[in-house]
Design a protein around this motif. Structure first.
Motif, PDB file in Angstrom:
ATOM      1  N   HIS A 236      -0.022   4.164 -10.724  1.00 34.25           N
ATOM      2  CA  HIS A 236      -1.313   4.339 -10.049  1.00 34.25           C
ATOM      3  C   HIS A 236      -2.463   3.940 -10.978  1.00 34.25           C
ATOM      4  O   HIS A 236      -3.459   4.652 -11.112  1.00 34.25           O
ATOM      5  CB  HIS A 236      -1.496   5.788  -9.587  1.00 34.25           C
TER       6      HIS A 236
ATOM      7  N   ARG B 224      -6.113  15.217  -3.626  1.00 37.14           N
ATOM      8  CA  ARG B 224      -6.075  14.314  -2.500  1.00 37.14           C
ATOM      9  C   ARG B 224      -6.168  12.902  -3.016  1.00 37.14           C
ATOM     10  O   ARG B 224      -6.767  12.634  -4.022  1.00 37.14           O
ATOM     11  CB  ARG B 224      -7.231  14.594  -1.521  1.00 37.14           C
ATOM     12  N   ARG B 225      -5.650  11.971  -2.271  1.00 38.98           N
ATOM     13  CA  ARG B 225      -5.693  10.572  -2.685  1.00 38.98           C
ATOM     14  C   ARG B 225      -6.561   9.758  -1.760  1.00 38.98           C
ATOM     15  O   ARG B 225      -6.691  10.090  -0.614  1.00 38.98           O
ATOM     16  CB  ARG B 225      -4.270   9.992  -2.680  1.00 38.98           C
TER      17      ARG B 225
ATOM     18  N   GLU C  58       0.873  -1.183   0.000  1.00 33.59           N
ATOM     19  CA  GLU C  58       0.000   0.000   0.000  1.00 33.59           C
ATOM     20  C   GLU C  58       0.901   1.222   0.000  1.00 33.59           C
ATOM     21  O   GLU C  58       1.769   1.357   0.868  1.00 33.59           O
ATOM     22  CB  GLU C  58      -0.908  -0.021   1.231  1.00 33.59           C
ATOM     23  N   ASP C  59       0.726   2.133  -0.977  1.00 29.08           N
ATOM     24  CA  ASP C  59       1.667   3.247  -1.078  1.00 29.08           C
ATOM     25  C   ASP C  59       1.369   4.387  -0.112  1.00 29.08           C
ATOM     26  O   ASP C  59       2.251   5.190   0.194  1.00 29.08           O
ATOM     27  CB  ASP C  59       1.688   3.780  -2.520  1.00 29.08           C
ATOM     28  N   HIS C  60       0.150   4.475   0.384  1.00 30.52           N
ATOM     29  CA  HIS C  60      -0.186   5.530   1.343  1.00 30.52           C
ATOM     30  C   HIS C  60       0.296   5.091   2.732  1.00 30.52           C
ATOM     31  O   HIS C  60      -0.206   4.123   3.302  1.00 30.52           O
ATOM     32  CB  HIS C  60      -1.691   5.768   1.350  1.00 30.52           C
ATOM     33  N   TYR C  61       1.262   5.804   3.288  1.00 28.12           N
ATOM     34  CA  TYR C  61       1.915   5.373   4.517  1.00 28.12           C
ATOM     35  C   TYR C  61       0.939   5.156   5.666  1.00 28.12           C
ATOM     36  O   TYR C  61       1.002   4.125   6.365  1.00 28.12           O
ATOM     37  CB  TYR C  61       2.982   6.395   4.932  1.00 28.12           C
TER      38      TYR C  61
END
Length: 242
Positions: free
Chosen positions: A62, A241-242, A9-12
Motif C-alpha cells: 500500500h 478506514r481506507r 484496484e484492491d478495494h472490491y
C-alpha cells in the motif's frame, strides 16, 4: 476495435464500480480486474491489453504500487498505456509517474471517476501515446509556483496561464484552440511566449512538453523543502478506514 483494459484496484467495491462504469462506455472493454500488484502483472501477460488502469496504492505494501507498475511496464511493454487513479492531489506521485517518460501515462484523481467521460478521455489519450495530468494537480502546481515573488509565472498574462494549464493537462494545440475559442495560430504564438518567459526549450511533441511544464511548475520552494516526504491524502480519511 475496443480499447482493451486491465483494471487494478484492491478495494472490491471501488473495483467493481469502476469496472461497471467502463463496461457501460462504448469503445472500451475491461478484459481483467485484479486486486494487487502481482495479479496485475499476471493479467497483463495473459491478456495483452492496450491500457492498464491502476490504483496508486495496492497490496502488498500500500505504498506506490501503481507507480511501480508503470515503471516496470515502461521497460517490458513500452507501448502499453497506464492510467494511475489516486485520491492524492500531492504532485509528487504525478512527478514520479513521469520519471520514466510521460508518453502513454496519465494521473487522474479518483473523484473524476464520477464522470466516466473524463476517465475514458484519459484512457484514449494514453492508448494513443499521449499523456494527461489531473487539472487539480496542475492548478496546485501553478498556484504554488506563482507564490514565489521571483517566479517567471508572475510575468504570464491571464491567457498565457490558461494555455499553460491546458498544455500541462495534455491538450494539443487544436484542443486548446477549441476550448478557448481562438485559432491554432494564436495558440502557437501564446505557447512560444510562455516558453520564452519560462526559459523552456520548444518541444512540439505534446507528451514531452507536458513533462517539461509539469517539472518546471514543481520546482517551488515548498516542494524542495518536502522532497522525499511521503505524499499525504488531499482529504485524509479517519484511521481504520481506507
Amino acid at each position: 476495435m475496443p480499447i482493451r483494459i486491465v483494471l487494478a484496484e484492491d478495494h472490491y467495491l471501488v473495483r467493481e464500480g469502476v469496472r461497471r462504469l467502463l463496461e457501460a462506455e462504448p469503445g472500451v472493454e475491461v478484459v481483467a480486474a485484479c486486486g494487487d500488484l502481482a495479479s496485475l502483472f499476471v493479467a497483463v501477460e495473459r491478456e495483452s491489453p492496450d491500457v492498464v488502469v491502476t490504483d496508486v496504492r495496492m497490496p502488498p505494501a500500500h505504498a506506490d504500487e501503481g507507480i511501480q507498475a508503470a515503471r516496470r511496464l515502461r521497460q517490458t511493454k513500452p507501448d502499453l498505456g497506464v492510467v494511475v487513479l489516486s485520491q492524492y492531489a500531492n504532485p509528487s506521485y504525478a512527478l514520479a509517474l513521469l520519471d520514466t517518460g510521460s508518453a502513454g501515462r496519465a494521473y487522474l484523481l479518483k473523484e473524476r471517476v464520477h464522470d466516466p467521460g473524463q476517465l475514458v478521455e484519459a484512457i484514449r489519450a494514453v492508448s494513443e501515446g499521449g499523456s494527461l495530468i489531473d487539472p487539480k494537480v496542475v492548478e496546485g502546481l501553478v498556484a504554488e509556483r506563482a507564490r514565489a515573488t521571483t517566479s517567471p509565472l508572475n510575468d504570464l498574462t491571464a491567457r498565457e496561464r490558461d494555455v499553460l494549464r491546458k498544455m500541462a493537462e495534455g491538450r494539443n494545440n487544436a484542443a486548446i484552440a477549441a476550448d478557448l475559442v481562438v485559432t491554432e495560430r494564436s495558440v502557437e504564438k501564446v505557447i512560444n511566449s510562455i516558453f520564452m518567459k519560462l526559459g523552456l526549450t520548444w518541444e512540439p511533441a505534446v507528451h514531452k512538453r507536458v513533462k517539461a511544464v509539469i517539472l518546471y511548475l514543481a520546482e517551488s520552494d515548498l516542494l524542495s523543502a518536502t522532497a522525499g516526504a511521503s505524499p499525504e491524502p488531499a482529504n485524509p480519511r479517519p484511521r481504520g478506514r481506507r
